[in-house]
Design a protein around this motif. Structure first.
Motif, short mmCIF file in Angstrom:
data_model
loop_
_atom_site.label_atom_id
_atom_site.label_comp_id
_atom_site.label_asym_id
_atom_site.label_seq_id
_atom_site.Cartn_x
_atom_site.Cartn_y
_atom_site.Cartn_z
N GLU A 1 3.01 -23.35 -7.13
CA GLU A 1 2.22 -22.13 -7.01
C GLU A 1 2.62 -21.30 -5.82
OE1 GLU A 1 -1.94 -23.01 -7.18
OE2 GLU A 1 -1.75 -23.69 -9.27
N ARG A 2 2.93 -21.97 -4.71
CA ARG A 2 3.37 -21.22 -3.54
C ARG A 2 4.68 -20.52 -3.82
NH1 ARG A 2 1.70 -25.63 -0.65
NH2 ARG A 2 3.85 -26.33 -0.36
N ARG A 3 5.58 -21.23 -4.54
CA ARG A 3 6.86 -20.60 -4.82
C ARG A 3 6.67 -19.37 -5.70
NH1 ARG A 3 9.52 -24.31 -7.92
NH2 ARG A 3 8.95 -22.98 -9.66
N ILE A 4 5.79 -19.49 -6.68
CA ILE A 4 5.52 -18.35 -7.55
C ILE A 4 4.94 -17.19 -6.76
CG2 ILE A 4 4.02 -17.56 -9.41
CD1 ILE A 4 4.50 -20.19 -10.80
N ALA A 5 3.98 -17.50 -5.88
CA ALA A 5 3.37 -16.43 -5.08
C ALA A 5 4.42 -15.76 -4.20
CB ALA A 5 2.24 -17.01 -4.23
N ARG A 6 5.31 -16.56 -3.65
CA ARG A 6 6.34 -16.00 -2.79
C ARG A 6 7.25 -15.06 -3.58
NH1 ARG A 6 9.86 -20.06 -1.40
NH2 ARG A 6 8.04 -21.42 -1.38
N ARG A 7 7.63 -15.50 -4.75
CA ARG A 7 8.49 -14.68 -5.60
C ARG A 7 7.81 -13.37 -5.96
NH1 ARG A 7 13.83 -15.59 -5.62
NH2 ARG A 7 14.55 -16.96 -7.28
N LYS A 8 6.55 -13.45 -6.34
CA LYS A 8 5.84 -12.23 -6.73
C LYS A 8 5.78 -11.25 -5.56
CE LYS A 8 2.64 -12.37 -9.97
NZ LYS A 8 1.53 -12.66 -10.91
N THR A 9 5.51 -11.77 -4.39
CA THR A 9 5.48 -10.90 -3.21
C THR A 9 6.83 -10.26 -2.97
OG1 THR A 9 3.82 -12.34 -2.24
CG2 THR A 9 4.96 -10.84 -0.76
N GLN A 10 7.87 -11.08 -3.08
CA GLN A 10 9.22 -10.58 -2.89
C GLN A 10 9.52 -9.42 -3.84
OE1 GLN A 10 11.88 -13.74 -3.89
NE2 GLN A 10 13.76 -12.62 -3.37
N ILE A 11 9.09 -9.58 -5.08
CA ILE A 11 9.33 -8.52 -6.07
C ILE A 11 8.48 -7.29 -5.77
CG2 ILE A 11 9.02 -7.92 -8.50
CD1 ILE A 11 9.69 -10.88 -9.14
N MET A 12 7.20 -7.52 -5.45
CA MET A 12 6.32 -6.37 -5.19
C MET A 12 6.79 -5.61 -3.95
SD MET A 12 2.46 -7.44 -6.28
CE MET A 12 2.26 -8.73 -5.08
N ASN A 13 7.25 -6.31 -2.95
CA ASN A 13 7.75 -5.62 -1.76
C ASN A 13 8.95 -4.74 -2.11
OD1 ASN A 13 5.87 -6.58 0.02
ND2 ASN A 13 7.09 -8.36 0.62
N ALA A 14 9.88 -5.32 -2.83
CA ALA A 14 11.06 -4.55 -3.21
C ALA A 14 10.66 -3.34 -4.05
CB ALA A 14 12.03 -5.43 -3.99
N ALA A 15 9.79 -3.57 -5.01
CA ALA A 15 9.39 -2.49 -5.92
C ALA A 15 8.66 -1.39 -5.14
CB ALA A 15 8.52 -3.02 -7.04
N ALA A 16 7.79 -1.79 -4.22
CA ALA A 16 6.99 -0.79 -3.50
C ALA A 16 7.88 0.12 -2.67
CB ALA A 16 5.96 -1.48 -2.61
N ILE A 17 8.91 -0.46 -2.07
CA ILE A 17 9.84 0.38 -1.31
C ILE A 17 10.46 1.45 -2.21
CG2 ILE A 17 12.09 0.37 -0.14
CD1 ILE A 17 11.37 -2.42 0.93
N LEU A 18 10.94 0.99 -3.35
CA LEU A 18 11.61 1.93 -4.25
C LEU A 18 10.64 2.92 -4.88
CD1 LEU A 18 13.95 -0.75 -5.79
CD2 LEU A 18 14.66 1.18 -4.39
N PHE A 19 9.50 2.41 -5.33
CA PHE A 19 8.51 3.31 -5.91
C PHE A 19 8.13 4.40 -4.90
CE2 PHE A 19 6.61 -0.18 -8.88
CZ PHE A 19 7.66 0.00 -9.75
N SER A 20 7.92 3.99 -3.67
CA SER A 20 7.44 4.96 -2.69
C SER A 20 8.53 5.98 -2.34
CB SER A 20 6.97 4.24 -1.42
OG SER A 20 8.06 3.80 -0.66
N GLU A 21 9.79 5.60 -2.53
CA GLU A 21 10.87 6.53 -2.23
C GLU A 21 11.22 7.44 -3.39
OE1 GLU A 21 14.08 4.10 -1.08
OE2 GLU A 21 13.41 3.84 0.99
N LYS A 22 11.20 6.86 -4.58
CA LYS A 22 11.73 7.61 -5.72
C LYS A 22 10.75 7.76 -6.86
CE LYS A 22 15.54 5.52 -6.80
NZ LYS A 22 16.97 5.26 -6.70
N GLY A 23 9.55 7.28 -6.67
CA GLY A 23 8.57 7.36 -7.73
C GLY A 23 8.72 6.21 -8.72
N TYR A 24 7.69 6.01 -9.49
CA TYR A 24 7.68 4.91 -10.46
C TYR A 24 8.74 5.12 -11.53
CZ TYR A 24 5.98 1.93 -14.23
OH TYR A 24 5.88 1.02 -15.24
N ASP A 25 8.72 6.30 -12.14
CA ASP A 25 9.67 6.55 -13.22
C ASP A 25 11.09 6.68 -12.70
OD1 ASP A 25 7.97 6.81 -15.64
OD2 ASP A 25 7.02 8.37 -14.45
N GLY A 26 11.23 7.09 -11.45
CA GLY A 26 12.55 7.25 -10.88
C GLY A 26 13.19 5.94 -10.44
#
Lengths: 214, 214, 214, 214
Positions: free
Chosen positions: C15-40
Motif C-alpha cells: 500500500e505504501r508503494r502504491i501511495a508513493r507511485r500515485k503521488t509521484q504521478i500526481m506531482n508530475a501531472a500537476a506541474i504539467l497541468f499548471s504550465e500547459k493546462g489539462y488538455d495541453g
DNA sequence: AATGAATGAGCATTCATTCAT
DNA sequence: CATGAATGAATGCTCATTCAT
C-alpha cells in the motif's frame, strides 16, 4: 421521389458521391476483414487500401464497427432478393436454378460473405442483423415450402424445421473451402455440377415415391 | 515410454501437474475465446478465469497464440478417435451411432469447438492443424466408405468427394445454433432424433434401390 | 487498524508503494497541468516527467481525468485541515495567523493549486469536488464566525454571506500573480506583510479616521 | 482614416461586413469557449453556432487561436473605457457607481469574460494581451488614486500596490459564482446592493466602532 | 466569398510479454 | 515455480487546417 421543381441535381450528385465512397470503403474493408479478421485489420490499412486518408473514413462511417455493420447490411439486402418467389419453385430445375443463384451471390460478394460469416460467430449485433433478419426469413420460407410439398404428397412427411436447417447446411458447406480461400473459385460449369448433385441428393431423399411394386 | 529403472515417479508427477495446469489454462481460455473471440480476450482475463497470475501462463505456454494452438490440437486429437473403424459402418444403425457420437463430441467440448470453428476461419495455422490434418482425414475416410458402398451396389453412383463434403455439412449445420449459443443444448433424446432424421434424409437419397416392380 | 495476527507487513508495504507511485504521478501531472493546462498536457509527457512508461500510469489511475480528480481531492483534503477551530479566532493575531497558514498552503502546493483553480472553471465534477465540498465549507464557517462577532458587537452589522465571499476574494487575489507564475514566490516575511495588510484593511477599512478619543 | 477623395463607400461597406462577420464568429466562439473550454470546443462547432461553413472561419481569422485573441482584445478595449476619469472619483457615491459599471461590463459580456478569465490562466499571450495591457493599467490608475487620497489625508497610509490588488479581488470575487455559471445573473438591485456593501466594507472595515462624537 | 470533403499528425488508452522479487 | 508491476508499440479516433469547386 423527384417532383416538379423540388428536383435538385446537385443534391442527387452529392448522394451518389457519398454512396460511391461508402462502397469504396466497404470493399476495401471486406477484403482486409476476410483476410485478417476484423480485429486483425487496422483502420490505417482500410484507408490505405481504399486509397484515402484515415480521417476520411470517418466522414462516411462513424466507426470501424459501423463499416462492418454496413457490410452486413449490404449482404443482407442482397440475400433478400433471392427468395421472393418461393411459391414458384415447382420442379427440380427451379430448385437447381435457385441454388445456383445462391452460389453466384456468395461468390460475387466473396469478401463480404467471408467477412459476415466470420463475424457473425461472435458479434451479437451482426448475428441479429444478418441471421435473425436474413437467414431466418429464408429458413421460414423454406419450411413453408417443404410443408406445402408434404401436404401435396410430393415430399415425404419430414420435420420441416429440422429439414430446412439441414438443407441450408447442404448448400452452404460445399462452398466453404472456396469461402475460406482454400479452393479456387469454381467455374460456372463446376457450380452447375455442384448445384445439380446437391439437389439430386436432396430430392432423392426427400421426395415421396410410389410404393415399389405399383 | 517409461520403462525399467528409468521410471521416475517424481518426474511423472511433475508431468501430470504440468498437464493439469495446461488443461486448466486451456479450459479457461476456451470459455473466454468462445464468448468474446480470440482478439477480444485478454491474457489478464484468461489468468483470472484460470485462477492464477498473468505471468504464470507463460510458464506453460509460450504465448497467447500457443494456448489457442493447444486448444486446436486437443480438439483434433479428440476428433481422431471418432472414425477409427470406418469399415465397420455397415447398417443404418451404425451410421446413426457415429453421428450421435459426433454430436456428443461437439457438445462435450462446446467451448473448444466454438473456439476452433471461429478461429479456423482466418488463422492459417489453425486451419492446417485442424482442417488439413483432422477434417480432411475424416473426409477421406468418408469418401472411401462411400466409394466402397457404391461398388457394393448399396449406394447410387455419386461423386464421392462432393458427396462427402455435403454430408459433413448436413451433420454440422443442425448443431450450429447450439454452437453459436443461440439454442440451448439438446437433450440426449433430441440429439438422437436429429441424428436419425439426418441419416434417413441422407440414406433415402443416396441408397440405391431395386428397380420398382422387382 | 492493525490488530493481532491480521497484521500483514507485506500488504502494508504494498500500500505504501502504491501511495508513493500515485503521488509521484500526481506531482508530475500537476506541474504539467499548471504550465500547459489539462488538455495541453499529454499522458506521454506525464509519464516522462514521472519517469515511467506510459502504460504504468494506468496501473494507478484509470484515466488522465482520474489523475486530475486525484489532484483535486488531495487539495481538498489539505484545505480541510485549515479551519477546524474557527471559534478560537478571537483577535487580530489569530486571524493573521490563519491567513498566513492559507498562504502557506497555496504556496506549498503551488502546482496543485494552479491546476485545481484552472480546471474548476470548466469542469463541473472538479467544481463539485472542490468548491461545493471544500470552499463552501470554509465559507460557511466564515459566515458563522462573522455572525457571531456581529452578535458580540465586535463587528458591524454586515451581510455575512456576501461579506464572507468578499473576504475570501481579498485573501486569494493577492496570491494570484504568484499562482499564475507572474511573480516569484514571496518570502516568509513578505507573506507576513501581506497577511497583516490584508487583515488590517478588512478590520479597519481604508478611510482615515480621527484617532479615537480625540 | 478615410479622408478627402480617398473616401470609398464601397470599401467602407466591405469593412463593416467584415466587422459584422468577425463579431458573429467571436460571439459564437465565446459561448462555446465559456461552456466547454477552449480545447473542448471544435472549429466545426464554432462554425455551426455561427451558422457558416468551417472554411469560412478562416477567411476572417487565421486560426482558432486567433479567434480567442480577438475575443481577448475586444474585452480589453471594453475594459479601457471604464477608468478614463479616475481623478473624478471623489466620494463614496462615485466609487459605488464605478463598481457598478464594472459589474455591468462583466455581466453584459458574460461569455467573453468567462472565456478570457479561463484562458488567461495558461495562455501567456492572452495574459500579456489582457492582463499586462488591461488589468495592469487599471491597477496603476487605482494605485495612483489611492496614493493621492492618502496624500490628501482621506485614506489611511496603506501600501498602494498591495491595496490596489486586494481591492480588485474584493470586487471580482463576488461575481465569480455568476461568471462560473453557479449563480443566476443578479438583478440591477442586487448588483447595486453588492456594490454598496463592498465599497462600505472597503471604506470602513468590518470592525464595529463607537459612533463618532460619542 | 463560401463551402465542406480531405488530410494526417496527434491523442488517450490497451495489452501481450518480460522479469525482478 | 508463482507473482503482478512495468513496459511501450500499436490502435481507433479527433480535429485544425487546406483547397478544389
Amino acid at each position: 421521389m423527384i417532383k416538379g421543381r423540388t428536383f435538385r441535381p446537385l443534391e442527387a450528385r452529392r448522394e451518389r458521391r457519398i454512396a460511391r465512397r461508402k462502397t469504396q470503403i466497404m470493399n476495401a474493408a471486406a477484403i482486409l476483414f476476410s483476410e485478417k479478421g476484423y480485429d486483425g485489420t487496422t483502420t490505417k490499412e482500410i484507408a490505405a487500401t481504399a486509397d484515402m486518408a484515415e480521417g476520411t473514413l470517418y466522414n462516411y462511417f462513424s466507426s470501424k464497427r459501423d463499416i462492418l455493420l454496413g457490410i452486413a447490411t449490404e449482404m443482407n439486402e442482397a440475400l433478400g432478393g433471392l427468395l421472393g418467389n418461393v411459391e414458384e419453385l415447382k420442379g427440380r430445375e427451379d430448385i437447381i436454378d435457385l441454388v445456383q443463384r445462391s452460389f453466384d451471390l456468395l461468390v460475387e460478394r466473396l469478401t463480404f460473405t467471408r467477412t459476415v460469416l466470420m463475424r457473425v460467430w461472435i458479434d451479437d449485433e451482426v448475428l441479429r442483423e444478418v441471421v435473425i433478419e436474413g437467414v431466418q426469413r429464408v429458413s421460414q420460407q423454406l419450411q413453408q415450402f417443404i410443408a406445402e410439398l408434404i401436404t401435396a404428397g410430393i415430399f415425404r412427411p419430414v420435420d420441416p424445421a429440422l429439414t430446412a436447417r439441414i438443407i441450408m447446411g447442404m448448400f452452404v458447406t460445399p462452398m466453404l473451402p472456396v469461402l475460406r480461400g482454400m479452393d479456387t473459385l469454381p467455374t460456372l460449369e463446376e457450380r452447375q455440377a455442384i448445384a445439380e448433385a446437391t439437389v439430386d441428393l436432396l430430392l432423392e431423399g426427400i421426395r415421396a415415391r410410389p410404393a415399389p411394386g405399383v
